[in-house]
Scaffold this active site. Structure first.
Site, PDB file in Angstrom:
ATOM      1  CG  ASN A   8      -1.917   1.000   1.277  1.00  0.00           C
ATOM      2  OD1 ASN A   8      -1.568   2.211   0.767  1.00  0.00           O
ATOM      3  ND2 ASN A   8      -3.280   0.817   1.305  1.00  0.00           N
ATOM      4  NE  ARG A  19       8.753  20.729   3.848  1.00  0.00           N
ATOM      5  CZ  ARG A  19       8.445  20.573   4.996  1.00  0.00           C
ATOM      6  NH1 ARG A  19       7.006  20.243   5.343  1.00  0.00           N
ATOM      7  NH2 ARG A  19       9.083  20.535   5.916  1.00  0.00           N
ATOM      8  CG  HIS A  44      -8.307   4.173   0.673  1.00  0.00           C
ATOM      9  ND1 HIS A  44      -8.922   3.591   1.577  1.00  0.00           N
ATOM     10  CD2 HIS A  44      -9.406   5.183   0.215  1.00  0.00           C
ATOM     11  CE1 HIS A  44      -9.976   3.888   2.085  1.00  0.00           C
ATOM     12  NE2 HIS A  44     -10.320   4.740   0.814  1.00  0.00           N
ATOM     13  NE  ARG A  46      -8.196   7.506   3.557  1.00  0.00           N
ATOM     14  CZ  ARG A  46      -9.018   6.727   4.257  1.00  0.00           C
ATOM     15  NH1 ARG A  46     -10.276   6.972   4.361  1.00  0.00           N
ATOM     16  NH2 ARG A  46      -8.611   5.484   4.638  1.00  0.00           N
ATOM     17  CG  HIS A  51      -3.711   9.236   2.515  1.00  0.00           C
ATOM     18  ND1 HIS A  51      -4.703   8.379   3.367  1.00  0.00           N
ATOM     19  CD2 HIS A  51      -2.879  10.069   3.494  1.00  0.00           C
ATOM     20  CE1 HIS A  51      -4.696   8.794   4.401  1.00  0.00           C
ATOM     21  NE2 HIS A  51      -3.668   9.612   4.872  1.00  0.00           N
ATOM     22  CD  GLU A  76      -7.513   0.089   0.894  1.00  0.00           C
ATOM     23  OE1 GLU A  76      -7.264   0.595   1.910  1.00  0.00           O
ATOM     24  OE2 GLU A  76      -7.282  -1.238   0.876  1.00  0.00           O
ATOM     25  CB  THR A 106      -6.751   4.795   8.538  1.00  0.00           C
ATOM     26  OG1 THR A 106      -6.581   3.673   8.049  1.00  0.00           O
ATOM     27  CG2 THR A 106      -7.328   4.282  10.185  1.00  0.00           C
ATOM     28  CG  HIS A 198      -6.170  -1.545   9.179  1.00  0.00           C
ATOM     29  ND1 HIS A 198      -6.589  -0.564   8.275  1.00  0.00           N
ATOM     30  CD2 HIS A 198      -6.119  -0.990  10.385  1.00  0.00           C
ATOM     31  CE1 HIS A 198      -6.659   0.585   8.600  1.00  0.00           C
ATOM     32  NE2 HIS A 198      -6.384   0.362  10.158  1.00  0.00           N
ATOM     33  CG  ASP A 199      -3.121  -1.019  12.234  1.00  0.00           C
ATOM     34  OD1 ASP A 199      -2.323  -0.480  11.482  1.00  0.00           O
ATOM     35  OD2 ASP A 199      -3.855  -0.844  12.856  1.00  0.00           O
ATOM     36  N   GLY A 221       0.687  -1.148   4.231  1.00  0.00           N
ATOM     37  CA  GLY A 221       1.335  -0.049   4.137  1.00  0.00           C
ATOM     38  C   GLY A 221       1.921   0.547   5.217  1.00  0.00           C
ATOM     39  CG  HIS A 222       1.280   2.654   9.647  1.00  0.00           C
ATOM     40  ND1 HIS A 222       1.336   3.910   9.887  1.00  0.00           N
ATOM     41  CD2 HIS A 222       1.826   2.070  10.932  1.00  0.00           C
ATOM     42  CE1 HIS A 222       1.866   4.498  10.769  1.00  0.00           C
ATOM     43  NE2 HIS A 222       2.281   3.327  11.548  1.00  0.00           N
TER      44      HIS A 222
END
Length: 248
Positions: A8, A19, A44, A46, A51, A76, A106, A198-199, A221-222
């Site tokens: 992700n 920036r 994703h 949004r 993002h 997604e 999120t 997720h996580d 991703g994270h």
């Protein structure tokens, strides 16, 4: 079945957006991820473009088409008219539908399939007619899966946020692995594929893959981006591929 890794890119895009500069490059790091063996790239987009930006989508599509034709583009988001137009234009191999409010920071819950199946059915049919595989974000609740299958979707994506939150509680982690596994079992009995996201981390992925050996794909991703700050993107991808059970 080998669990595939989709990277992700949203966290990378969020860092870039701090920036008015073109770095870090979303497509450049996507290229490194795919070169290191990632199966695909996830975004994703949004509505506020905080993002990934809408303008990133054709660039990622071109990267895959021109350099990694066997990779997949997974997009997604909440199925607004704007989102559906974006994914059709981007020719996403997979579309993952999430029940997000635009103001959410999120994704944090799955669909209520009992209440929302009639809303989802025509959307799923439209996306499948465009050639996309359709995955629906789902909570760890086996009772919801029959209604999910009734939408005509191809897969569910298990929302693993609560599992990720148990990083310092082994007993709770084991309980969540079983909840997620039971939901995956229900999906497989009904002919649905299962993704997860997720996580997820290098540490918590192996127990999940062991409990769900037919887990098709994880999108991360994270945690992967955090690892990339320490190990570099290519090595972070290799670490997560090993956590998925892949030979690297």
């Amino acid at each position: 079945m080998t669990t595939m890794l989709s990277v992700n890119l949203n966290a990378i895009a969020m860092l870039r957006n701090r920036r008015d500069l073109p770095w870090p490059s979303v497509t450049g790091l996507g290229r490194i991820a795919l070169s290191a063996g990632a199966h695909g790239l996830t975004v994703h987009p949004r509505p506020d473009q905080r993002h990934v930006r809408f303008s990133d989508l054709p660039e990622i599509r071109a990267l895959i088409d021109e350099e990694f034709p066997d990779a997949e583009f997974n997009i997604e988001g909440y199925p607004s008219d704007e989102f559906l137009s974006l994914v059709v234009d981007a020719r996403a191999e997979q579309v993952t539908l999430v029940p997000d409010d635009p103001s959410q920071p999120t994704s944090d819950h799955g669909w209520d399939f009992g209440a929302q199946a009639d809303f989802l059915k025509p959307i799923v049919a439209r996306l499948k007619s465009e050639g996309a595989r359709v995955s629906l974000f789902a909570d760890a609740d086996p009772a919801q899966i029959e209604a999910a299958a009734g939408t005509g979707c191809d897969r569910i994506e298990l929302y693993t946020g609560p599992y990720g939150a148990t990083h310092s509680d082994p007993k709770a982690a084991a309980e969540w692995v079983e909840k997620l596994g039971a939901t995956a079992d229900a999906a497989h009995r009904l002919g649905l594929g299962v993704n997860a996201g997720h996580d997820l981390t290098v540490q918590n992925l192996p127990p999940l893959v062991a409990r769900i050996p037919e887990l098709a794909e994880v999108s991360i991703g994270h945690g992967l981006t955090a690892d990339a700050l320490e190990y570099g993107m290519a090595e972070a991808v290799r670490r997560f591929r090993r956590a998925c059970g892949q030979d690297v």
